[in-house]
Scaffold this motif. Structure first.
Motif, PDB file in Angstrom:
ATOM      1  N   GLN A 173      37.378  33.121  40.696  1.00 33.68           N
ATOM      2  CA  GLN A 173      36.617  31.890  40.433  1.00 33.68           C
ATOM      3  C   GLN A 173      35.640  32.049  39.280  1.00 33.68           C
ATOM      4  O   GLN A 173      35.240  31.066  38.675  1.00 33.68           O
ATOM      5  CB  GLN A 173      35.798  31.510  41.672  1.00 33.68           C
ATOM      6  N   LEU A 176      32.259  40.116  41.134  1.00 36.03           N
ATOM      7  CA  LEU A 176      32.722  41.093  42.127  1.00 36.03           C
ATOM      8  C   LEU A 176      33.163  40.384  43.409  1.00 36.03           C
ATOM      9  O   LEU A 176      34.131  40.776  44.053  1.00 36.03           O
ATOM     10  CB  LEU A 176      31.590  42.062  42.495  1.00 36.03           C
ATOM     11  N   LEU A 177      32.426  39.347  43.790  1.00 39.12           N
ATOM     12  CA  LEU A 177      32.715  38.651  45.044  1.00 39.12           C
ATOM     13  C   LEU A 177      33.865  37.665  44.919  1.00 39.12           C
ATOM     14  O   LEU A 177      34.589  37.437  45.877  1.00 39.12           O
ATOM     15  CB  LEU A 177      31.474  37.897  45.527  1.00 39.12           C
ATOM     16  N   ALA A 178      34.002  37.057  43.765  1.00 39.02           N
ATOM     17  CA  ALA A 178      35.026  36.014  43.602  1.00 39.02           C
ATOM     18  C   ALA A 178      35.680  36.144  42.225  1.00 39.02           C
ATOM     19  O   ALA A 178      35.490  35.305  41.357  1.00 39.02           O
ATOM     20  CB  ALA A 178      34.397  34.637  43.781  1.00 39.02           C
TER      21      ALA A 178
END
Lengths: 202, 202
Positions: free
Chosen positions: B179, B174-176
């Motif tokens: 990546q 969710l954050l990256a």
């Protein structure tokens, strides 16, 4: 040489950061005011913006300090004992210690509280939060790369899974501390890794 | 027999719940007002408390519906195909599908947003949130108990770890999203399980 005035300023800064980290964890970022931080830290309300500019600046500094603490805790440069010769057990013991610290630190809830802030569209702390995840994943990956991993277990993907297990076990424990035993859960991960990775040659 | 009036009422309820789930995920629980929910759902503001009492009642109903949806998705009674003969691969495929759904559902952020609410001391939704975690862990444990697990891998602790990995991988993604590859991370977990658990006899 550090002057007395600089030293006092640094001490004030530290006290504000400690109080803010506690309050963000307890009340949430949005509900915390400069007045709350002043009361908790014993530092006058007016000097908080002098140190950190805005509330957002304070939040960024809280995260910055957490990142520094995490990096120091994970220190594994090539000169450290861990770096030179870390087999699966030594490395896993270190990871377990880190995970165990998460269940005892008073401000551990902070990371969950701030995760929501970090997920806001255009959030200024999202980048910092990603850096924290990256620091944890990189640390784990560097440890894994020293192990004789079979080709079907790439270190990159495995590090996402291991850090993910740490995060998710911790959150289940935060919600139901009497039902979830984080140590036992992490031990199963170690057992699985030992079954899949041959022992490191001495 | 359902009357036309009851049917309309049920439809209104559903539309309010869908709108509220979206808004809680987007704006957070505290920042969402009845007026927001009315605008998004097209249902008059006044009828929301008629259906749900308070905003807290609305939140509880949103969680209740999520729990029902999760339980339906996990349905694995002894009569289902999954229940009768689920080897490691079939069971893991089902878990992977569930985890993949988390990365595509539009309201997936809701669970993270509400986690913070659930962690508030005395939170009314904490119990519901624990129920959701319990439903996931129980499902995973029942699947594991059908596998020939070695004694050093107790199904209970292993299910905390597997559900934890799912939660933590999802949050890193969710954050990256550029990546972190959740599929690859989950695949390493499957590889580890296959290395530690002997194949199920046919």
């Amino acid at each position: 040489m550090t002057t007395r005035r600089e030293q006092t300023s640094q001490e004030s800064r530290d006290r504000i950061l400690t109080a803010a980290a506690e309050l963000f964890a307890e009340k949430g970022y949005r509900q915390t005011t400069f007045a709350d931080v002043a009361e908790r830290s014993g530092i006058s309300r007016g000097s908080i913006p002098w140190h950190f500019g805005s509330k957002e600046g304070l939040l960024l500094s809280v995260l910055e300090r957490s990142l520094t603490q995490i990096r120091a805790g994970l220190a594994d440069g090539p000169e450290s004992e861990f770096g030179k010769n870390a087999g699966l057990d030594v490395g896993f013991d270190r990871l377990m210690e880190g995970a165990r610290a998460l269940t005892t630190l008073p401000t551990t809830k902070l990371f969950v509280t701030l995760l929501v802030e970090a997920l806001e569209p255009g959030s200024p702390i999202q980048g910092r939060y990603v850096e924290i995840h990256n620091a944890l994943r990189d640390h784990c990956r560097r440890w894994l790369e020293r192990l004789p991993l079979p080709p079907e277990l790439p270190a990159e993907a495995l590090s996402v899974m291991i850090i993910g297990a740490g995060i998710g076990i911790h959150q289940q424990w935060l919600l139901a501390p009497n039902q979830v035993n984080p140590d036992q859960a992490l031990t199963t991960l170690r057992t699985l890794l030992k079954a899949a990775v041959p022992p490191t040659p001495k």
